[in-house]
Every structure is written in C-alpha cells, then in structure tokens.
Write a protein that holds these residues in place. Structure first.
Motif: not given
Length: 148
Positions: A111-122
């Motif tokens: 979930y932290v790895g997915v959050k990294v991707v989400a953070t980059g997009v946002v």
C-alpha cells in the motif's frame, strides 16, 4: 524561466513536507490503529492538503488580487478534492491489482508503494492546477486589458 524554476523548487520543498505529513499519518492510522489503508490515505491526504494550502499560498504562489481569500480557499479546496479523488482511485486500483494477484495489499510495503505512485500523479495535478487557477503570475494576466 528562473522565476518558474524557483517556484517549482519551493513547490517541491512544500510538497516534500506535505508528503511526510501525508505518509506519516497514513502509516500511523493503518499500522497503529488498524485502519483500512484507503481510508487512512484519504484522511492523511486531507490533513496534508490543509498544510499544503497554508504553506503553498504563503511561500509558493502569489495571491491573485482578483480572488478573495475565501474564493482562493474554495478553488484550492476544489482542486484538492480532485487530487483526493485521484489519490483514492489509484489506492483502490492498487488494492484491486494486488488482491487479484493474491497478495495481501494491507500487509507489507504494497500500500505504501501504491501511495508513492498516487503521490507522484497528484503532485503533477497540484502544481499545474494551482499554477493555472491560483497563481497571480499565470497567463490570465495576458487577457487583462492593457494599461495606457
């Protein structure tokens, strides 16, 4: 161009601090309180967005004279809600993807790895949208009538 580069650097510093707030709260809510990672991410994102508003409008973007502070906050809030929706959709898609692979999404670093991707997009969404709709140094000045 130097002004834009300086603004991007300031945005980056504020973004790093906001990201630390976001990740710290998300991990604490999930790991210590057992909250679902998607809900924890939404809560942490909201707290981070408030911090980001205060810091961005003070240190990164120049206040537009044609916007009251109330309207400025409303525009920032609406743009942040779009960011929250992007963040939550990416977190949800990550959960679906890992679950489909038979991986326990809420365990381990997934979930932290997915959050990294989400953070980059946002992050990209946040800079571009705030630059366009909130910053006094944007091209909307060009549409103003010229002074004589």
């Amino acid at each position: 161009m130097n002004r834009l580069l300086a603004q991007i650097v300031k945005f980056g510093v504020v973004g790093v601090l906001a990201t630390l707030v976001d990740f710290g709260i998300m991990i604490a809510l999930h790991e210590w309180l057992g909250m679902n990672p998607i809900i924890a991410s939404a809560i942490s994102f909201t707290v981070s967005a408030i911090f980001n508003y205060l810091a961005s409008m003070r240190y990164v973007f120049t206040h537009r004279e044609d916007l009251s502070k109330t309207r400025e906050f409303i525009v920032f809030f609406v743009l942040s809600v779009v960011g929250l929706l992007l963040n939550s959709c990416i977190m949800w898609a990550g959960e679906l993807s890992f679950t489909a692979l038979g991986v326990a999404y809420a365990n381990g670093p997934y979930y932290v790895g997915v959050k990294v991707v989400a953070t980059g997009v946002v992050m990209v969404w946040n800079f571009v949208s705030r630059k366009v709709w909130l910053d006094a140094d944007t091209s909307h000045k060009a549409s103003a009538p010229a002074r004589k």
